[in-house]
Design a protein around this motif. Sequence first.
Motif, PDB file in Angstrom:
ATOM      1  N   SER A 191      60.151 -14.630 -39.977  1.00  0.00           N
ATOM      2  CA  SER A 191      59.001 -15.022 -39.179  1.00  0.00           C
ATOM      3  C   SER A 191      57.698 -14.842 -39.945  1.00  0.00           C
ATOM      4  N   MET A 192      57.686 -13.918 -40.882  1.00  0.00           N
ATOM      5  CA  MET A 192      56.466 -13.686 -41.644  1.00  0.00           C
ATOM      6  C   MET A 192      56.352 -14.644 -42.818  1.00  0.00           C
ATOM      7  N   ALA A 193      57.454 -15.218 -43.241  1.00  0.00           N
ATOM      8  CA  ALA A 193      57.475 -16.012 -44.467  1.00  0.00           C
ATOM      9  C   ALA A 193      56.448 -17.137 -44.452  1.00  0.00           C
ATOM     10  N   PHE A 194      56.257 -17.793 -43.310  1.00  0.00           N
ATOM     11  CA  PHE A 194      55.245 -18.832 -43.292  1.00  0.00           C
ATOM     12  C   PHE A 194      54.322 -18.695 -42.095  1.00  0.00           C
ATOM     13  N   ALA A 195      54.125 -17.452 -41.636  1.00  0.00           N
ATOM     14  CA  ALA A 195      53.239 -17.234 -40.504  1.00  0.00           C
ATOM     15  C   ALA A 195      51.823 -17.691 -40.816  1.00  0.00           C
ATOM     16  N   ALA A 196      51.358 -17.471 -42.047  1.00  0.00           N
ATOM     17  CA  ALA A 196      49.993 -17.834 -42.383  1.00  0.00           C
ATOM     18  C   ALA A 196      49.867 -19.319 -42.714  1.00  0.00           C
ATOM     19  N   LYS A 211      50.271 -15.645 -36.634  1.00  0.00           N
ATOM     20  CA  LYS A 211      48.971 -15.327 -37.214  1.00  0.00           C
ATOM     21  C   LYS A 211      48.600 -16.424 -38.196  1.00  0.00           C
ATOM     22  N   ALA A 212      47.393 -16.917 -38.074  1.00  0.00           N
ATOM     23  CA  ALA A 212      46.936 -18.006 -38.923  1.00  0.00           C
ATOM     24  C   ALA A 212      45.833 -17.514 -39.848  1.00  0.00           C
ATOM     25  N   GLU A 213      45.720 -18.188 -40.993  1.00  0.00           N
ATOM     26  CA  GLU A 213      44.690 -17.836 -41.967  1.00  0.00           C
ATOM     27  C   GLU A 213      44.064 -19.095 -42.524  1.00  0.00           C
ATOM     28  N   GLY A 214      42.828 -18.967 -43.013  1.00  0.00           N
ATOM     29  CA  GLY A 214      42.150 -20.080 -43.661  1.00  0.00           C
ATOM     30  C   GLY A 214      41.949 -21.235 -42.711  1.00  0.00           C
ATOM     31  N   LYS A 215      42.373 -22.424 -43.123  1.00  0.00           N
ATOM     32  CA  LYS A 215      42.213 -23.626 -42.290  1.00  0.00           C
ATOM     33  C   LYS A 215      43.268 -23.714 -41.186  1.00  0.00           C
ATOM     34  N   TRP A 216      44.265 -22.825 -41.216  1.00  0.00           N
ATOM     35  CA  TRP A 216      45.322 -22.831 -40.208  1.00  0.00           C
ATOM     36  C   TRP A 216      44.867 -22.098 -38.959  1.00  0.00           C
ATOM     37  N   THR A 217      45.124 -22.683 -37.788  1.00  0.00           N
ATOM     38  CA  THR A 217      44.843 -22.033 -36.515  1.00  0.00           C
ATOM     39  C   THR A 217      46.003 -22.312 -35.566  1.00  0.00           C
ATOM     40  N   VAL A 218      45.975 -21.642 -34.447  1.00  0.00           N
ATOM     41  CA  VAL A 218      46.956 -21.859 -33.397  1.00  0.00           C
ATOM     42  C   VAL A 218      46.182 -22.240 -32.148  1.00  0.00           C
ATOM     43  N   VAL A 219      46.598 -23.331 -31.490  1.00  0.00           N
ATOM     44  CA  VAL A 219      45.924 -23.786 -30.277  1.00  0.00           C
ATOM     45  C   VAL A 219      46.887 -23.713 -29.103  1.00  0.00           C
ATOM     46  N   LYS A 220      46.322 -23.507 -27.916  1.00  0.00           N
ATOM     47  CA  LYS A 220      47.144 -23.435 -26.709  1.00  0.00           C
ATOM     48  C   LYS A 220      47.259 -24.822 -26.094  1.00  0.00           C
ATOM     49  N   ARG A 221      48.484 -25.222 -25.793  1.00  0.00           N
ATOM     50  CA  ARG A 221      48.745 -26.521 -25.171  1.00  0.00           C
ATOM     51  C   ARG A 221      48.613 -26.423 -23.657  1.00  0.00           C
ATOM     52  N   ASP A 268      50.793 -26.771 -21.484  1.00  0.00           N
ATOM     53  CA  ASP A 268      51.914 -26.050 -20.887  1.00  0.00           C
ATOM     54  C   ASP A 268      51.890 -24.554 -21.209  1.00  0.00           C
ATOM     55  N   GLY A 269      50.834 -24.114 -21.918  1.00  0.00           N
ATOM     56  CA  GLY A 269      50.682 -22.702 -22.247  1.00  0.00           C
ATOM     57  C   GLY A 269      51.334 -22.296 -23.557  1.00  0.00           C
ATOM     58  N   LYS A 270      52.139 -23.180 -24.154  1.00  0.00           N
ATOM     59  CA  LYS A 270      52.783 -22.871 -25.434  1.00  0.00           C
ATOM     60  C   LYS A 270      51.770 -23.041 -26.566  1.00  0.00           C
ATOM     61  N   MET A 271      52.106 -22.479 -27.709  1.00  0.00           N
ATOM     62  CA  MET A 271      51.191 -22.508 -28.840  1.00  0.00           C
ATOM     63  C   MET A 271      51.636 -23.547 -29.864  1.00  0.00           C
ATOM     64  N   GLN A 272      50.629 -24.181 -30.495  1.00  0.00           N
ATOM     65  CA  GLN A 272      50.862 -25.243 -31.466  1.00  0.00           C
ATOM     66  C   GLN A 272      50.029 -24.979 -32.714  1.00  0.00           C
ATOM     67  N   TRP A 273      50.593 -25.255 -33.888  1.00  0.00           N
ATOM     68  CA  TRP A 273      49.851 -25.116 -35.135  1.00  0.00           C
ATOM     69  C   TRP A 273      48.806 -26.213 -35.237  1.00  0.00           C
ATOM     70  N   ALA A 274      47.673 -25.858 -35.828  1.00  0.00           N
ATOM     71  CA  ALA A 274      46.608 -26.823 -36.121  1.00  0.00           C
ATOM     72  C   ALA A 274      46.118 -26.551 -37.537  1.00  0.00           C
ATOM     73  N   TYR A 275      45.621 -27.605 -38.173  1.00  0.00           N
ATOM     74  CA  TYR A 275      45.079 -27.481 -39.520  1.00  0.00           C
ATOM     75  C   TYR A 275      43.686 -28.069 -39.512  1.00  0.00           C
ATOM     76  N   VAL A 288      48.742 -36.153 -42.383  1.00  0.00           N
ATOM     77  CA  VAL A 288      47.756 -35.205 -42.904  1.00  0.00           C
ATOM     78  C   VAL A 288      47.801 -35.311 -44.430  1.00  0.00           C
ATOM     79  N   ARG A 289      46.659 -35.611 -45.020  1.00  0.00           N
ATOM     80  CA  ARG A 289      46.578 -35.786 -46.477  1.00  0.00           C
ATOM     81  C   ARG A 289      45.680 -34.736 -47.095  1.00  0.00           C
ATOM     82  N   GLU A 290      45.797 -34.567 -48.405  1.00  0.00           N
ATOM     83  CA  GLU A 290      45.067 -33.535 -49.132  1.00  0.00           C
ATOM     84  C   GLU A 290      43.559 -33.603 -48.946  1.00  0.00           C
ATOM     85  N   HIS A 291      43.008 -34.762 -48.809  1.00  0.00           N
ATOM     86  CA  HIS A 291      41.563 -34.893 -48.751  1.00  0.00           C
ATOM     87  C   HIS A 291      40.940 -34.570 -47.401  1.00  0.00           C
ATOM     88  N   MET A 292      41.731 -34.035 -46.467  1.00  0.00           N
ATOM     89  CA  MET A 292      41.200 -33.710 -45.134  1.00  0.00           C
ATOM     90  C   MET A 292      39.986 -32.831 -45.229  1.00  0.00           C
TER      91      MET A 292
END
Length: 127
Positions: A21-26, A75-85, A87-94, A123-127
Amino acid sequence: MNLHSQSLKALLLAAALALPSMAFAAEPGMMKDGMMTDHKGMTLYTFDKDADGKSMCNGDCAKYWPPMMAPAGAKAEGKWTVVKRDDGKMQWAYDGKPLYYYEDDKKPGDMTGDKKKDVWHVVREHM
């Protein structure tokens, strides 16, 4: 077995169980060939109708464009965040944009959802 070796084994077991779970949490995704994929190589998309870090793709929309779900307590870092949908579940955002898969992408590298209805984009590199 003495108490010290039991404690060490318990600590190692706890660490091993936590690693997946920690391997790609960030950073749940990565750039590959100029586009963002998850760790299995599946392409990630954004939706132009999403605003202010909120997903506007719910119900039937989410059946065709499954959200990239985040585990509870992610847990998110940098440009990564978590948003609430809705339905109350969480979704990754960049970079503030919720991330999705496309139902018709069947294998790593597929990007059949790019530019669908002019509102879905890889999602492309130049975002």
